[in-house]
Motif scaffolding. Structure first.
Motif, PDB file in Angstrom:
ATOM      1  N   GLY A 166       0.783  -1.365  -0.027  1.00 35.54           N
ATOM      2  CA  GLY A 166       0.033   0.026   0.039  1.00 35.54           C
ATOM      3  C   GLY A 166       1.074   1.326  -0.205  1.00 35.54           C
ATOM      4  N   ASP A 167       0.272   2.201  -0.668  1.00 33.61           N
ATOM      5  CA  ASP A 167       0.988   3.605  -0.597  1.00 33.61           C
ATOM      6  C   ASP A 167       0.852   4.288   0.892  1.00 33.61           C
ATOM      7  OD1 ASP A 167       2.321   6.117  -0.865  1.00 33.61           O
ATOM      8  OD2 ASP A 167       1.248   6.651  -2.745  1.00 33.61           O
ATOM      9  N   LEU A 168       1.633   4.018   1.716  1.00 34.11           N
ATOM     10  CA  LEU A 168       1.482   4.572   3.072  1.00 34.11           C
ATOM     11  C   LEU A 168       1.602   5.917   3.200  1.00 34.11           C
ATOM     12  CD1 LEU A 168       3.007   1.439   5.025  1.00 34.11           C
ATOM     13  CD2 LEU A 168       0.566   1.668   4.230  1.00 34.11           C
ATOM     14  N   ASP A 169       2.591   6.627   2.456  1.00 38.23           N
ATOM     15  CA  ASP A 169       2.939   8.007   2.607  1.00 38.23           C
ATOM     16  C   ASP A 169       2.497   8.904   1.671  1.00 38.23           C
ATOM     17  OD1 ASP A 169       4.663   6.944   0.778  1.00 38.23           O
ATOM     18  OD2 ASP A 169       6.609   7.307   1.860  1.00 38.23           O
ATOM     19  N   GLY A 170       1.838   8.480   0.525  1.00 40.12           N
ATOM     20  CA  GLY A 170       1.358   9.064  -0.394  1.00 40.12           C
ATOM     21  C   GLY A 170       2.188   9.902  -1.520  1.00 40.12           C
ATOM     22  N   ASP A 171       3.358   8.810  -1.597  1.00 40.44           N
ATOM     23  CA  ASP A 171       4.450   9.359  -2.707  1.00 40.44           C
ATOM     24  C   ASP A 171       4.103   8.868  -3.893  1.00 40.44           C
ATOM     25  OD1 ASP A 171       5.172   6.821  -2.216  1.00 40.44           O
ATOM     26  OD2 ASP A 171       7.118   7.359  -1.489  1.00 40.44           O
ATOM     27  N   GLY A 172       3.075   7.981  -4.191  1.00 40.78           N
ATOM     28  CA  GLY A 172       2.915   7.196  -5.458  1.00 40.78           C
ATOM     29  C   GLY A 172       3.447   5.902  -5.705  1.00 40.78           C
ATOM     30  N   GLN A 173       4.555   5.725  -4.477  1.00 40.66           N
ATOM     31  CA  GLN A 173       5.101   4.150  -4.354  1.00 40.66           C
ATOM     32  C   GLN A 173       4.640   3.586  -3.623  1.00 40.66           C
ATOM     33  OE1 GLN A 173       6.490   1.815  -6.209  1.00 40.66           O
ATOM     34  NE2 GLN A 173       8.410   2.828  -6.793  1.00 40.66           N
ATOM     35  N   TYR A 174       4.680   2.105  -3.539  1.00 42.36           N
ATOM     36  CA  TYR A 174       4.154   1.230  -2.712  1.00 42.36           C
ATOM     37  C   TYR A 174       5.096   0.933  -1.599  1.00 42.36           C
ATOM     38  CZ  TYR A 174       0.062   0.134  -5.410  1.00 42.36           C
ATOM     39  OH  TYR A 174      -0.972   0.230  -6.214  1.00 42.36           O
ATOM     40  N   GLU A 175       4.858   0.754  -0.293  1.00 43.64           N
ATOM     41  CA  GLU A 175       5.490   0.190   0.811  1.00 43.64           C
ATOM     42  C   GLU A 175       4.915  -1.080   1.165  1.00 43.64           C
ATOM     43  OE1 GLU A 175       6.300   4.154   0.342  1.00 43.64           O
ATOM     44  OE2 GLU A 175       4.363   3.628   1.024  1.00 43.64           O
ATOM     45  N   ASP A 231      -6.322   2.099   1.183  1.00 43.48           N
ATOM     46  CA  ASP A 231      -6.620   3.699   1.317  1.00 43.48           C
ATOM     47  C   ASP A 231      -8.280   3.689   1.483  1.00 43.48           C
ATOM     48  OD1 ASP A 231      -7.029   6.556   1.566  1.00 43.48           O
ATOM     49  OD2 ASP A 231      -6.401   6.885  -0.589  1.00 43.48           O
ATOM     50  N   TYR A 232      -8.635   3.619   2.764  1.00 48.43           N
ATOM     51  CA  TYR A 232     -10.127   3.668   3.101  1.00 48.43           C
ATOM     52  C   TYR A 232     -10.926   4.922   2.909  1.00 48.43           C
ATOM     53  CZ  TYR A 232      -9.550  -1.300   4.126  1.00 48.43           C
ATOM     54  OH  TYR A 232      -9.237  -2.686   3.806  1.00 48.43           O
ATOM     55  N   ASP A 233     -10.079   6.064   3.497  1.00 48.98           N
ATOM     56  CA  ASP A 233     -10.901   7.486   3.537  1.00 48.98           C
ATOM     57  C   ASP A 233     -10.511   8.338   2.507  1.00 48.98           C
ATOM     58  OD1 ASP A 233      -8.012   8.002   4.011  1.00 48.98           O
ATOM     59  OD2 ASP A 233      -8.310   8.758   6.080  1.00 48.98           O
ATOM     60  N   GLY A 234      -9.753   7.903   1.326  1.00 46.82           N
ATOM     61  CA  GLY A 234      -9.465   8.510   0.183  1.00 46.82           C
ATOM     62  C   GLY A 234      -8.684   9.680   0.333  1.00 46.82           C
ATOM     63  N   ASP A 235      -7.785   9.713   1.132  1.00 47.62           N
ATOM     64  CA  ASP A 235      -6.481  10.712   1.451  1.00 47.62           C
ATOM     65  C   ASP A 235      -5.454  10.531   0.673  1.00 47.62           C
ATOM     66  OD1 ASP A 235      -5.513   9.159   3.201  1.00 47.62           O
ATOM     67  OD2 ASP A 235      -5.255  10.060   4.824  1.00 47.62           O
ATOM     68  N   ALA A 238      -2.681   4.883   2.375  1.00 48.19           N
ATOM     69  CA  ALA A 238      -3.178   3.636   2.945  1.00 48.19           C
ATOM     70  C   ALA A 238      -3.206   3.510   4.329  1.00 48.19           C
ATOM     71  CB  ALA A 238      -2.613   2.412   2.314  1.00 48.19           C
ATOM     72  N   GLU A 239      -4.446   2.982   4.864  1.00 47.93           N
ATOM     73  CA  GLU A 239      -4.458   2.500   6.205  1.00 47.93           C
ATOM     74  C   GLU A 239      -4.258   0.948   6.413  1.00 47.93           C
ATOM     75  OE1 GLU A 239      -5.808   6.184   5.550  1.00 47.93           O
ATOM     76  OE2 GLU A 239      -7.027   4.468   4.987  1.00 47.93           O
ATOM     77  N   VAL A 240      -3.903   0.582   7.649  1.00 48.69           N
ATOM     78  CA  VAL A 240      -3.648  -0.976   7.858  1.00 48.69           C
ATOM     79  C   VAL A 240      -4.818  -1.282   8.945  1.00 48.69           C
ATOM     80  CG1 VAL A 240      -2.269  -2.517   8.593  1.00 48.69           C
ATOM     81  CG2 VAL A 240      -1.449  -0.833   7.496  1.00 48.69           C
ATOM     82  N   ALA A 241      -5.774  -2.302   8.587  1.00 50.66           N
ATOM     83  CA  ALA A 241      -6.634  -2.738   9.649  1.00 50.66           C
ATOM     84  C   ALA A 241      -6.511  -4.258   9.904  1.00 50.66           C
ATOM     85  CB  ALA A 241      -7.939  -2.480   8.782  1.00 50.66           C
ATOM     86  N   ASN A 281      -2.940   3.875  11.279  1.00 48.50           N
ATOM     87  CA  ASN A 281      -2.370   4.955  10.586  1.00 48.50           C
ATOM     88  C   ASN A 281      -1.189   4.455   9.658  1.00 48.50           C
ATOM     89  OD1 ASN A 281      -0.495   7.134   9.608  1.00 48.50           O
ATOM     90  ND2 ASN A 281      -2.087   8.457  10.246  1.00 48.50           N
ATOM     91  N   GLY A 282      -1.375   4.198   8.318  1.00 48.64           N
ATOM     92  CA  GLY A 282      -0.284   3.821   7.624  1.00 48.64           C
ATOM     93  C   GLY A 282       1.104   4.370   7.619  1.00 48.64           C
ATOM     94  N   GLN A 283       1.188   5.561   8.092  1.00 49.91           N
ATOM     95  CA  GLN A 283       2.603   6.157   8.101  1.00 49.91           C
ATOM     96  C   GLN A 283       3.121   6.056   9.541  1.00 49.91           C
ATOM     97  OE1 GLN A 283       1.042  10.218   6.586  1.00 49.91           O
ATOM     98  NE2 GLN A 283       2.970  10.308   5.742  1.00 49.91           N
ATOM     99  N   THR A 284       2.542   6.134  10.655  1.00 50.35           N
ATOM    100  CA  THR A 284       2.799   5.959  11.993  1.00 50.35           C
ATOM    101  C   THR A 284       2.609   4.708  12.696  1.00 50.35           C
ATOM    102  OG1 THR A 284       0.773   7.098  12.766  1.00 50.35           O
ATOM    103  CG2 THR A 284       2.622   8.481  11.764  1.00 50.35           C
TER     104      THR A 284
END
Length: 614
Positions: A166-175, A231-235, A238-241, A281-284
């Protein structure tokens, strides 16, 4: 240039551009982010995913074609800021930079209407892969958790297991999000204590973003922790559940519930205490929203046994239930009672959309689930359904259809018979009184063809296009002889494996992925294309990779295995040329959700919503 549709529901080019998060600025040709139009399906906003492999001939550069690219798009390639393509590259998204040095960095710009258009991701740069004979690789360093000792005195260490992207930090690349299993992980049918389960997030350079410790009240094993990365909230991040419990510790150190609670019984099972569902939160790795898990376990024996096997059979997925935005799917039970809950994560909070329960839907819906699920627009209405083994649940949580063929260990959903409208499902059965395997219409559940009962548990089965000599998907299974065509007729030799399938060698057929090798099907014998070295497969005899997905480069898929010492995830990418140009598979909705549920229980390969043209 050879092009194929990204999905059946990508109706117009303008909608695709907006869905990709890109709109051309009329004056300069630059590209800027844009909010999705109402009703336009949300898809991952990806960069070009440029990769470079150094070879004796120079550097082979590959990149993504995106859903927002206009017809006729071409590309210019830059090495270390200097343009190296005399004319824009059209067709397959790759370029050989002859004689270029190792370690060069590349960027790629789209050309439309005679002008370059800049990426929405200003910091985009290429990844360098190590060259090999049959594949290029990239190692992501990972950090095994410290081992421990159970209350019964058993020592354990950790093994890298299933992963997701998932793209956790919004840079267009997957983590990469990775699950660590202790070496004493258990099947639900096995008693005994297990070590804690850990979930890590890594950038492709090995930077660890966070670690979640699920704690002592989540048991370790293939059926307990199904984690979703989306990315469930569309920001754009990606989130992790996943399911949590008292003592779960987030990536920022937050403790969910009671840190001291211990609900393990003397057999190692956790059959009491609160159960939660948490979005992180996917970033933190911070816990963002925690709710009670639905459904609660209630009386353990009501799920089919009293010792804790059937009550803790969990599945998970992600579905576009409204046709526009993703929802989280969590379930409990499939041998007897089945409950599926759909959740939305919006504005930082989880809210329940609906619950399906076989106790209220009818006893005919009990016992119909597999050890996995599939998400697909089964009825062609633009909204996703949950294909749950021998039955399907509609986007609104109501029953869609039921074959009543019961539980099985493997199923595949896709455009398996391209000459028929819509999608199909191929499934093997465990019930000795049922057909050994069958093909059904995904819209209605109507059986198209079936194999006679084998009076056995038909434990493995695959369906996909692996043979160019027969149109559409071929199907095969452990207990049925031969390779079957779209009519269920035997057309020849059964493949050497019945596990994963992967787009690898550049043609329109998929190859066979099993254990740590990839083979090409042939009528007289399979040909070995890749034998991975110093890596291991996962999940015992299932022999599955940590992850298979179109992570970067062109439309072909990468495969991820942990190294033998569990110190790195090794990503393998093909070095074969291709004449096919195709939008990134991760921007096909069905394929993207399939990557999300791939880690669920008995892992199965992802299938797109379309049949790749020859």
């Amino acid at each position: 240039m050879r092009r194929f549709a990204v999905s059946r529901r990508l109706v117009v080019a303008a909608a695709a551009v907006v869905a990709a998060g890109l709109v051309p600025a009329p004056a300069t040709g630059a590209v800027v982010p844009a909010a999705p139009l109402s009703g336009t399906p949300q898809i991952d906003k990806l960069n070009r995913g440029v990769v470079s492999v150094h070879t004796a001939q120079g550097n082979r550069v590959s990149w993504r074609l995106l859903a927002g690219d206009p017809a006729g798009v071409a590309f210019t390639v830059y090495r270390d800021g200097t343009r190296v393509t005399a004319t824009p590259v059209s067709g397959p998204t790759s370029f050989l930079d002859a004689g270029a040095p190792a370690g060069a960095r590349y960027t790629v710009r789209a050309v439309a209407g005679g002008s370059e258009v800049m990426s929405a991701f200003a910091a985009e740069d290429s990844l360098t892969l190590d060259s090999g004979v049959a594949a290029s690789t990239r190692d992501i360093p990972i950090q095994p958790p410290a081992g421990g000792t159970t209350p019964s005195g058993e020592a354990y260490t950790y093994t890298a297991n299933d992963a997701s992207a998932g793209d956790l930090d919004g840079d267009g690349q997957y983590e990469i999000v990775l699950k660590w299993d202790p070496t004493n992980a258990k099947d639900n049918s096995q008693s005994g204590y297990t070590g804690n389960v850990y979930i890590d997030a890594y950038r492709l350079d090995g930077t660890r973003l966070w670690r979640i410790d699920l704690g002592r009240n989540i048991r370790a094993g293939a059926h307990y922790t199904q984690f979703q990365v989306f990315d469930y909230d569309g920001d754009g991040r990606a989130e992790v559940a996943m399911k949590t419990a008292d003592g779960t510790r987030s990536g920022t150190g937050q403790v969910i519930g009671s840190a001291s609670a211990d609900y393990r019984n003397s057999s190692g099972y956790v059959l009491s205490g609160p159960e939660f569902l948490t979005v992180f939160n996917g970033q933190t790795g911070a816990a963002m929203s925690t709710v009670n898990y639905d459904p609660p376990r209630g009386t353990v024996s009501s799920w089919g046994d009293s010792y804790g096997n059937r009550v803790d059979r969990f599945l998970a997925g992600t579905a576009y239930l409204d046709g526009s935005r993703p929802s989280l799917i969590m379930s409990r039970g499939y041998y007897t009672r089945t409950v599926i809950a759909a959740w939305d994560f919006r504005n930082g909070a989880l809210t329940k959309r609906w619950t399906f329960d076989s106790n209220s839907a009818g006893s005919q819906y009990a016992g119909q689930g597999n050890h996995q699920l599939a998400i697909a627009d089964a009825d062609g209405d633009g909204r996703d359904e949950i294909v749950f083994g021998a039955m399907a649940v509609d986007d609104n949580g109501s029953p869609l259809w039921n074959t009543r063929n019961g539980h099985g260990d493997a199923m595949h959903v896709g455009d398996l018979i391209p000459t028929r409208p819509g999608l199909e499902e191929f499934k093997v059965d465990e019930d000795k009184s049922k057909p050994a395997a069958w093909m059904a219409d995904a819209r209605t559940g109507q059986i198209i063809w079936q194999n006679a009962s084998c009076n056995c548990d038909n434990g493995r089965g695959v369906s996909d296009d692996i043979y160019a000599g027969s149109p559409g998907a071929e199907s095969w299974s452990s207990a049925v002889s031969g390779l079957l065509n779209t009519s269920g007729q035997n057309i020849g030799r059964k493949p050497s494996s019945a596990n994963f399938v992967i787009y690898w060698d550049g043609d329109a057929q998929r190859e066979l992925l099993d254990g740590t090798h990839i083979d090409k099907y042939g009528t007289s014998g399979d040909t070995r294309l890749l034998t991975a070295s110093d890596v291991h497969s996962n999940n015992g005899t299932k022999s599955t990779p940590s992850l298979q997905a179109d992570l970067f480069g062109d439309w072909r898929e990468e495969v991820v295995w942990p190294t033998s010492d569990n110190r790195a995830l090794r990503i393998y990418s093909t070095t074969d040329a291709t004449s096919i140009s195709h939008v990134s598979l991760m921007q096909d909705r069905q394929y993207r959700t399939a990557v999300a549920w791939q880690n669920t229980a008995y892992n199965q390969p992802p299938h797109p919503s379309f049949a790749l043209a020859r």
